[in-house]
Design a protein around this motif. Structure first.
Motif: not given
Length: 193
Positions: A111-114, A139-144
């Motif tokens: 939640x915080x990183x989103x 949680x698939x929050x990494x873009x690169x």
């Protein structure tokens, strides 16, 4: 919208543990064995990356590592740039942060990183943070992913990635030789695989 960028120094076999020799790992200090030309080229790439960064996202141990090594008061372009950046530290125990422009992120990491991704426009770089990175990947929050591959096979030690609930397909988007012995590999997730 912010972009979470994992920027890691890893051995050829994926080890991230104790690169500078402070944790008691039997192969401690492997990163510091780099030759002078490679070290200078690496520092140039890191400084270049910092100039293109809008914020840092760090786990507690990595934040404490930076502070203990004097990054809050170092001089020079790279240190000045890191000091000027907003720093977000994921921690359930830290209260007061010694490095200026630092904020603790408490509560649910996802939640915080989103929320942080919605707040910051540009690259949010994650250094080190061996416990935070797997959670972000899961949680698939990494873009690169930017992996600086160091020419050492250690055969043992904590790896960047452990178990995941599913495969995480990645696409190679760039390769770059750094100095004589390093390679920078840049990957982006394949979201619709």
């Amino acid at each position: 919208m912010g972009k979470i960028v994992i920027s890691e120094n890893v051995s050829l076999d994926g080890v991230i543990q104790d690169p500078t020799g402070k944790e008691g790992f039997r192969f401690a200090g492997w990163f510091d064995q780099m030759e002078g030309k490679d070290r200078e080229a690496w520092a140039g790439v890191e400084y270049e990356e910092a100039l293109g960064t809008e914020a840092l996202l760090l786990g507690r141990r990595t934040y404490e590592w930076f502070v203990a090594r004097g990054w809050a008061s170092r001089s020079g372009g790279w240190a000045d740039r890191l000091r000027s950046l907003p720093k977000y530290v994921v921690s359930s125990t830290l209260e007061d942060l010694d490095w200026n422009n630092s904020t603790v992120l408490k509560g649910d990491v996802v939640n915080e990183v989103s929320k942080l991704k919605r707040k910051v426009d540009g690259d949010i770089v994650v250094y080190g943070s061996g416990r935070l990175v797997p959670a972000l990947m899961e949680h698939d929050l990494v873009d690169e992913l930017r992996l600086m591959i160091c020419p050492f096979v250690l055969g043992d030690g904590e790896r960047l990635f452990g178990e995941t609930s599913d495969q995480k397909p990645m696409r190679l988007v760039d390769t770059r030789t750094v100095g004589d012995g390093l390679v920078l590999l840049t990957y982006q997730p394949v979201r619709d695989a």
